[in-house]
Design an enzyme around this catalytic site. Structure first.
Site, PDB file in Angstrom:
ATOM      1  N   GLN A  13      51.418  39.181  39.113  1.00  0.00           N
ATOM      2  CA  GLN A  13      50.710  38.073  39.750  1.00  0.00           C
ATOM      3  C   GLN A  13      51.322  36.738  39.304  1.00  0.00           C
ATOM      4  O   GLN A  13      51.044  35.711  39.895  1.00  0.00           O
ATOM      5  CB  GLN A  13      49.228  38.089  39.363  1.00  0.00           C
ATOM      6  CG  GLN A  13      48.451  39.274  39.917  1.00  0.00           C
ATOM      7  CD  GLN A  13      47.021  39.342  39.391  1.00  0.00           C
ATOM      8  OE1 GLN A  13      46.630  40.347  38.815  1.00  0.00           O
ATOM      9  NE2 GLN A  13      46.227  38.297  39.575  1.00  0.00           N
TER      10      GLN A  13
ATOM     11  N   PHE B 171      44.166  42.722  40.718  1.00  0.00           N
ATOM     12  CA  PHE B 171      42.780  42.575  40.249  1.00  0.00           C
ATOM     13  C   PHE B 171      42.708  41.895  38.883  1.00  0.00           C
ATOM     14  O   PHE B 171      41.771  42.120  38.120  1.00  0.00           O
ATOM     15  CB  PHE B 171      42.056  43.933  40.238  1.00  0.00           C
ATOM     16  CG  PHE B 171      42.090  44.613  41.575  1.00  0.00           C
ATOM     17  CD1 PHE B 171      41.396  44.089  42.655  1.00  0.00           C
ATOM     18  CD2 PHE B 171      42.852  45.761  41.776  1.00  0.00           C
ATOM     19  CE1 PHE B 171      41.445  44.694  43.912  1.00  0.00           C
ATOM     20  CE2 PHE B 171      42.916  46.377  43.028  1.00  0.00           C
ATOM     21  CZ  PHE B 171      42.210  45.841  44.097  1.00  0.00           C
TER      22      PHE B 171
ATOM     23  N   GLU C 109      48.009  39.634  35.897  1.00  0.00           N
ATOM     24  CA  GLU C 109      48.159  38.190  35.691  1.00  0.00           C
ATOM     25  C   GLU C 109      49.018  37.957  34.445  1.00  0.00           C
ATOM     26  O   GLU C 109      49.917  37.143  34.450  1.00  0.00           O
ATOM     27  CB  GLU C 109      46.785  37.522  35.545  1.00  0.00           C
ATOM     28  CG  GLU C 109      46.911  36.005  35.396  1.00  0.00           C
ATOM     29  CD  GLU C 109      45.585  35.251  35.384  1.00  0.00           C
ATOM     30  OE1 GLU C 109      44.567  35.792  35.851  1.00  0.00           O
ATOM     31  OE2 GLU C 109      45.583  34.106  34.896  1.00  0.00           O
TER      32      GLU C 109
ATOM     33  N   ARG D 242      35.451  30.839  30.803  1.00  0.00           N
ATOM     34  CA  ARG D 242      34.769  31.027  32.085  1.00  0.00           C
ATOM     35  C   ARG D 242      33.396  31.681  31.896  1.00  0.00           C
ATOM     36  O   ARG D 242      32.478  31.471  32.687  1.00  0.00           O
ATOM     37  CB  ARG D 242      35.632  31.811  33.077  1.00  0.00           C
ATOM     38  CG  ARG D 242      35.206  31.597  34.516  1.00  0.00           C
ATOM     39  CD  ARG D 242      36.119  32.291  35.513  1.00  0.00           C
ATOM     40  NE  ARG D 242      37.126  31.422  36.112  1.00  0.00           N
ATOM     41  CZ  ARG D 242      36.924  30.542  37.087  1.00  0.00           C
ATOM     42  NH1 ARG D 242      35.719  30.391  37.607  1.00  0.00           N
ATOM     43  NH2 ARG D 242      37.904  29.811  37.564  1.00  0.00           N
TER      44      ARG D 242
ATOM     45  N   GLU E 183      37.068  36.529  44.238  1.00  0.00           N
ATOM     46  CA  GLU E 183      36.262  37.024  43.128  1.00  0.00           C
ATOM     47  C   GLU E 183      34.747  36.953  43.321  1.00  0.00           C
ATOM     48  O   GLU E 183      34.039  37.877  42.909  1.00  0.00           O
ATOM     49  CB  GLU E 183      36.626  36.257  41.841  1.00  0.00           C
ATOM     50  CG  GLU E 183      38.024  36.511  41.334  1.00  0.00           C
ATOM     51  CD  GLU E 183      38.434  35.488  40.287  1.00  0.00           C
ATOM     52  OE1 GLU E 183      38.652  34.317  40.645  1.00  0.00           O
ATOM     53  OE2 GLU E 183      38.509  35.859  39.106  1.00  0.00           O
TER      54      GLU E 183
HETATM   55  N1  MTE Z   1      42.079  42.027  46.667  1.00  0.00           N
HETATM   56  C1  MTE Z   1      42.992  43.018  46.710  1.00  0.00           C
HETATM   57  N2  MTE Z   1      43.059  43.792  47.815  1.00  0.00           N
HETATM   58  N3  MTE Z   1      43.815  43.271  45.660  1.00  0.00           N
HETATM   59  C2  MTE Z   1      43.759  42.521  44.503  1.00  0.00           C
HETATM   60  O1  MTE Z   1      44.521  42.758  43.563  1.00  0.00           O
HETATM   61  N4  MTE Z   1      42.645  40.663  43.319  1.00  0.00           N
HETATM   62  C3  MTE Z   1      41.420  39.886  43.197  1.00  0.00           C
HETATM   63  C4  MTE Z   1      41.053  39.257  44.533  1.00  0.00           C
HETATM   64  N5  MTE Z   1      41.095  40.231  45.586  1.00  0.00           N
HETATM   65  C5  MTE Z   1      42.795  41.459  44.434  1.00  0.00           C
HETATM   66  C6  MTE Z   1      41.989  41.238  45.579  1.00  0.00           C
HETATM   67  C7  MTE Z   1      41.505  38.834  42.201  1.00  0.00           C
HETATM   68  S1  MTE Z   1      41.224  39.215  40.589  1.00  0.00           S
HETATM   69  C8  MTE Z   1      41.764  37.551  42.535  1.00  0.00           C
HETATM   70  S2  MTE Z   1      41.776  36.319  41.388  1.00  0.00           S
HETATM   71  C9  MTE Z   1      42.066  37.167  43.919  1.00  0.00           C
HETATM   72  O2  MTE Z   1      42.012  38.247  44.816  1.00  0.00           O
HETATM   73  C10 MTE Z   1      43.453  36.562  43.953  1.00  0.00           C
HETATM   74  O3  MTE Z   1      43.838  36.219  45.225  1.00  0.00           O
HETATM   75  P1  MTE Z   1      43.346  34.868  45.945  1.00  0.00           P
HETATM   76  O4  MTE Z   1      43.504  33.788  44.930  1.00  0.00           O
HETATM   77  O5  MTE Z   1      44.251  34.758  47.089  1.00  0.00           O
HETATM   78  O6  MTE Z   1      41.925  35.069  46.308  1.00  0.00           O
HETATM   79  N1  HPA Z   2      40.931  32.218  36.364  1.00  0.00           N
HETATM   80  C1  HPA Z   2      41.897  33.140  36.427  1.00  0.00           C
HETATM   81  N2  HPA Z   2      42.980  33.093  35.730  1.00  0.00           N
HETATM   82  C2  HPA Z   2      43.123  32.089  34.883  1.00  0.00           C
HETATM   83  C3  HPA Z   2      42.162  31.089  34.764  1.00  0.00           C
HETATM   84  C4  HPA Z   2      41.004  31.165  35.539  1.00  0.00           C
HETATM   85  O1  HPA Z   2      40.107  30.318  35.489  1.00  0.00           O
HETATM   86  N3  HPA Z   2      42.585  30.223  33.835  1.00  0.00           N
HETATM   87  C5  HPA Z   2      43.765  30.698  33.403  1.00  0.00           C
HETATM   88  N4  HPA Z   2      44.105  31.833  34.045  1.00  0.00           N
HETATM   89 MO1  MOS Z   3      41.922  37.193  39.188  1.00  0.00          MO
HETATM   90  S1  MOS Z   3      40.916  37.990  37.567  1.00  0.00           S
HETATM   91  O1  MOS Z   3      41.807  35.555  38.576  1.00  0.00           O
HETATM   92  O2  MOS Z   3      43.526  37.680  38.861  1.00  0.00           O
END
Ligand code: MTE
Ligand code: HPA
Ligand code: MOS
Length: 764
Positions: A205, A236, A240, A318, A720
Site C-alpha cells: 500500500q 486491509f 501499509e 486514532r 473504513e
Molecule cells: N477494500 C478492498 N476490496 N480491499 C482492501 O484492501 N482496504 C481497506 C478499504 N477497503 C481494502 C478495501 C482499507 S484498510 C482502507 S484504508 C481503504 O480501503 C483504502 O482505500 P481508500 O483510501 O481508497 O478508501
Molecule cells: N490512518 C491510516 N494510516 C495511517 C494513519 C491514519 O490515520 N496515520 C498514519 N498512517
Molecule cells: Mo487502512 S487500515 O488505513 O490501510
C-alpha cells in the site's frame, strides 16, 4: 446543456469497477503473475521458532550445501542499516543476537526454486536461550514494557464532573486482534537494472515506504530504487507497513547476486510472520445525569503493540480520536499505552484503532443501560453529536449527520416495529431468542498525522486524445482506479475507454503517503482533478484561438468542442492534435495538500480531520439457545456517502467493511499460546465470515446530504467507516442472551463466539 455534464458519457455513476472484467477472467496481474526474467531466483524466509530469546548459534552449513541453494543472507550481509522501523527505528530487518517474536525473520534463503529454498530452511539448526515471553498488554504494563510514552486527550474536568453525576459505572473490555487475510499473500519481485539500480514489484500500500526502507538497508540513495505496484489482492491495512520487509529482502538478494529474486510468502508463513489488528484491553468509567446525558467519560486503552512499534503510535492516536464515537461528552479523559509484547508487531487494519476505541464507549453505554434497566438506545440517542459540539481533541463538529442518520434509520426501517417484533418473538420462544441493537458511527477522514495528507497526479494526453494517469493511489480492490478514471473522463468529457490508469510507480509519482486512511480517492483524486482542470483550461485556450472566440464560451462535451452551447466541427482528438502543433504542453503534474487541517501534539488539540463520515446501523440477530450459534436476520444501515460518485463501488465497500466488522466482533479468534506461538495459524483454526455469516438481508440506504467539499466531488471516503457497524453485532447478540438468561452478567470480551454465547446462556 450547460452545467449538466452528468447527462453525458463522461460521468457514469453506475460505471462498473474497471477491474471486474480481468478479475472475472483471471487476467488481473498480481506480483506472482509478473513475467520473471530468465535465471530468476526464489527466496524463503527463515524465522524464529521462539518468541523471545538469545540466539546462541545458527548453523547454516547443511542448508548451504543443498544443491540449488545460491546464498543465505543474514544481518551480516546488510550494506546499509539493519533497520526498517517507520515511525520509531526499533525494528531490524533480520534478528541479530536476540529474537523478540515467534516468526521474526532471521535469514533469507535464496535458491533456484522455492521448493529447494523450503527444503534448505528445514536444514538450518538454531540454538536459542529462551527468555520470558509477554503475550498480553496487561502483563506488559505490569512489567512497564512500552513502545513509547502514553498519550492522553482531555476535555473539561472529568474528576469534577463525576461528582455531579447521578450514575457512575465502571468496567473493562477486551477486543481481540484480527488477521487481514488479504487473498494475495505478502510478496515482491526484485530485478537488477543498470548501474546497480533495482526495480521492485511489490504488493504494498506504500510504495514510497518500500523505496525508503530499501535504500536505507542497502545503503544507497532512494533514486536507485524504483517501486512499482499494479494492484493488490487486498491489503486491509496489512500492507501499509508490513509489505516492506519482504520487498527489502528481495532487493537485498538482488543487490548481492545481481539476479532477479522473487519472494512470496506462503499463507502459513504470512500468518505466522506478520502482525494483525491490535488486541486491546481497556477500562472505562462513565458518568450520567438522571436524564441520561453522559457528563463524564474516562478510558484507559492498553494496546498490545507486539515486539516493535510499526504503526502502533499512529493507531493508538486514532483510538483516542474515536473514543467517544458519535457522542458529545463534555468531560473526557482518555489515555492509551502502547504495550510492547512478544507478538509479531501489530499493524494497521481497516479502522486503524478507531474500532477499538468505539467498542469501549459502546460497552460503557451498554453497561449503564443494563444497570439502569433501560435500553442502550435511550442513552445513545440523547448523547448524539450535534452541530458545533467539540470533540475531545478540539475540533468543532460541523455538517453533523449523527442525529440525521439515526433518525433516518429509525424511521426508514420502522425501528419501533422491529423492536416490537423482537419482543413478541422472545415472549413466545424459549429455544431461540432475538436481539436488536443500534450502532451509530462517526469516523474522521484524513491521516491523523497531518503532514501525510498530500498527493500528486501526473496526466498525459496523448496525440490521439487518449489519456494516461499516474498517481500514488494503490488499487487494492477498493475501486480507487475506477474513481480516478471517472474524474478524468468527466473533466475532459471523453469516453472512459480512452483513459488508462497506469501502475503506481515511484519514478512517476514520488514521495507519496501510503494508500490508507480511506483518503486515497480524496487525496489522489483532488490532485488529479487539479491536473485535469489545468490541462482543460490550456486546451480551451488553444480552441479559442483556433475558433476566434472567447475561451469562456468553450466547452467540451462528449468529445466535441462546443461554443456557446452549439456544437462545432472540431472534435476532441482534432483539438489535441492542434494543441500539439501549437507546441502547448499536453502533460500536467499537480499537487494537492488537504487545506484547513492542523494538529498540535503538545496540546493534543487541533483540527485533524477534513471531515467526518456518519451513519447508523440496525442489527437483528437470532441465537439458538441450545447450541449458542447465531444468525443475523437483517442489518439495516443508513450511511453518509455524501454525493457518491460511484454507487456500486461504495455499496461494495460498505458491505465488505460490515462483513469484516462482524467477523472481528463475533467469530475471528486470534490465539497465541503462552509461549507466543500463533495457534490460529490456518483457516481451519481461524474462522472468517462467509456469505452465510453476515445477514440474510442487508439494506444500505444513502443518507441524502450535501456531501462535503473536502471530499472528492463531494463523494465521501467510504473504505473504513462501515466496518464499525459490525460492533452493533456484539450488542445485538448480548441483548438476546440477556433475554434468555436473567443471571447473565454483561461482559465485553470480543469476539462473541458461539462458545461464549453458550457459556453465557447458562451461566448462573
Ligand atoms: N477494500 C478492498 N476490496 N480491499 C482492501 O484492501 N482496504 C481497506 C478499504 N477497503 C481494502 C478495501 C482499507 S484498510 C482502507 S484504508 C481503504 O480501503 C483504502 O482505500 P481508500 O483510501 O481508497 O478508501
Ligand atoms: N490512518 C491510516 N494510516 C495511517 C494513519 C491514519 O490515520 N496515520 C498514519 N498512517
Ligand atoms: Mo487502512 S487500515 O488505513 O490501510
Amino acid at each position: 446543456m450547460k452545467n449538466n455534464i452528468k447527462e453525458h458519457i463522461g460521468l457514469k455513476q453506475s460505471m462498473k469497477n474497471i477491474d471486474s472484467y480481468t478479475h472475472v477472467r483471471g487476467e488481473s496481474i498480481y506480483v506472482d503473475d509478473v513475467n520473471v526474467r530468465e535465471g530468476t531466483f526464489y527466496a524463503v524466509v527463515f524465522d524464529s521458532p521462539k518468541a523471545h530469546g538469545k540466539i546462541n548459534s545458527v548453523d547454516y552449513s547443511k542448508a548451504e550445501q543443498l544443491e540449488g541453494v545460491q546464498r543465505i543472507l543474514t544481518y551480516k550481509d546488510i550494506p546499509g542499516e539493519n533497520q526498517i522501523g517507520g515511525i520509531i527505528p526499533d525494528e531490524p530487518l533480520f534478528a541479530e543476537s536476540k529474537v523478540h517474536f515467534w516468526g521474526q525473520p532471521i535469514a533469507l534463503i535464496v535458491a533456484e526454486s522455492e521448493f529447494i529454498a523450503r527444503q534448505a530452511r528445514r536444514l538450518i539448526e538454531i540454538d536459542i536461550e529462551e527468555l520470558p515471553v509477554l503475550t498480553t498488554a496487561k502483563e506488559a504494563k505490569t512489567k512497564a514494557s512500552f513502545i513509547n510514552e502514553p498519550r492522553s486527550f482531555n476535555l473539561g474536568d472529568t474528576e469534577k464532573a463525576f461528582c455531579d453525576c447521578d450514575h457512575v459505572f465502571e468496567g473493562e473490555t477486551f477486543t481481540n486482534g484480527q488477521e487481514q487475510l488479504y487473498i494475495e499473500t505478502q510478496g515482491s519481485y526484485a530485478e537488477p537494472l543498470e548501474n546497480g539500480n533495482i526495480k521492485i514489484t511489490s504488493s504494498t500500500q506504500g510504495p514510497t515506504q518500500v523505496q525508503k526502507a530499501t535504500a536505507n538497508v542497502l545503503g544507497v540513495s532512494m533514486h536507485k530504487i524504483e517501486v512499482d505496484v499494479t494492484r493488490l489482492g487486498g491489503g486491509f491495512g496489512g500492507k501499509e507497513d508490513q509489505a516492506t520487509p519482504w520487498a527489502v529482502m528481495a532487493a537485498l538478494a538482488t543487490y548481492h547476486l545481481n539476479q532477479s529474486v522473487k519472494l512470496i510468502l506462503s499463507r502459513h508463513d504470512d500468518l505466522r510472520m506478520t502482525g494483525k489488528r491490535h488486541p486491546y484491553e481497556s477500562t472505562f468509567k462513565i458518568g450520567l445525569t438522571k436524564d441520561l446525558k453522559i457528563l463524564a467519560y474516562e478510558a484507559e486503552f492498553l494496546q498490545n503493540s507486539g515486539a516493535a512499534a510499526d504503526l502502533s503510535p499512529a493507531i493508538a492516536e486514532r483510538t483516542l480520536f474515536h473514543a467517544t464515537n458519535s457522542y458529545f461528552v463534555k468531560n473526557v479523559k482518555t489515555t492509551v499505552l502502547s504495550c510492547k509484547t512478544n507478538l509479531p508487531p501489530n499493524t494497521a487494519f481497516r479502522g486503524f484503532g478507531g474500532p477499538q476505541g468505539m467498542f469501549v464507549i459502546e460497552s460503557a453505554i451498554a453497561k449503564a443501560a443494563n444497570e439502569l434497566g433501560i435500553s442502550a438506545q435511550k442513552i445513545q440517542e440523547v448523547n448524539l453529536l450535534k452541530e458545533n459540539d467539540e470533540f475531545s481533541y478540539g475540533q468543532i463538529a460541523v455538517q453533523v449527520e449523527a442525529g440525521n442518520s439515526w433518525n433516518s434509520a429509525k424511521s426508514n426501517y420502522d425501528f419501533d416495529n422491529l423492536k416490537k417484533e423482537v419482543k413478541e418473538f422472545n415472549s413466545i420462544n424459549s429455544a431461540f431468542k432475538k436481539g436488536i441493537a443500534l450502532m451509530p458511527i462517526t469516523f474522521g477522514i484524513s491521516f491523523t498525522n497531518t503532514p501525510m495528507n498530500h498527493a500528486r497526479a501526473l496526466v498525459h494526453i496523448y496525440l490521439d486524445g487518449s489519456v494516461g494517469i499516474s498517481t500514488a493511489a494503490v488499487e487494492m480492490g477498493q475501486g480507487v482506479n475506477t474513481k480516478l478514471l471517472q474524474i478524468a473522463a468527466q473533466v475532459f468529457s471523453i469516453d472512459p475507454k480512452k483513459v488508462k490508469i497506469e501502475t503506481t510507480n515511484t519514478t512517476r509519482v514520488a514521495n507519496t503517503s501510503p494508500s490508507a486512511a480511506s483518503s486515497t480517492a480524496d487525496l489522489n483524486g483532488k490532485a488529479l482533478l487539479k491536473a485535469c482542470n489545468a490541462l482543460l483550461e490550456r486546451i480551451k485556450k488553444v480552441a479559442s484561438n483556433e475558433l476566434k472566440v472567447d475561451s469562456g464560451t468553450i466547452e467540451i462535451i462528449d468529445e466535441n468542442v462546443y461554443v456557446n452551447n452549439s456544437k462545432t466541427d472540431l472534435s476532441w482528438a482534432q483539438l489535441i492534435g492542434i494543441t500539439m502543433l501549437k507546441r502547448v504542453a499536453l502533460s500536467e503534474n499537480a499537487h494537492y495538500a488537504t487545506p484547513e487541517i492542523h494538529y498540535d501534539k503538545t496540546k493534543e488539540k487541533g483540527h485533524p480531520f477534513a471531515y467526518h463520515v456518519y451513519g447508523t446501523a440496525i442489527i437483528i440477530t437470532t441465537i439458538d439457545c441450545t447450541r449458542g450459534t447465531y444468525i443475523f436476520d437483517t442489518i439495516k444501515i443508513v450511511h453518509d456517502f455524501g454525493k457518491s460518485m460511484s454507487k456500486g463501488i461504495d455499496l461494495g465497500q460498505a458491505e465488505g467493511a460490515l462483513a469484516q466488522g462482524i467477523g472481528w466482533m463475533t467469530m475471528e479468534e486470534i490465539a497465541y499460546g503462552k509461549d507466543g506461538r500463533l495457534l490460529s495459524n490456518a483457516l481451519s483454526t481461524y474462522k472468517v465470515p462467509d456469505i452465510f455469516s453476515i445477514a440474510k438481508t442487508i439494506d444500505v440506504l444513502p443518507l441524502h446530504t450535501e456531501g462535503n467539499n473536502m471530499a472528492i466531488l463531494k463523494s465521501k471516503a467510504v473504505g473504513e467507516p462501515p466496518l464499525m457497524y459490525g460492533i452493533g453485532a456484539y450488542f445485538a447478540i448480548q441483548n438476546a442472551i440477556r433475554d434468555f438468561n436473567p443471571n447473565y452478567e454483561l461482559k465485553f470480551h470480543a469476539p462473541m463466539t458461539p462458545e461464549k454465547v453458550l457459556m453465557s446462556l447458562y451461566e448462573k
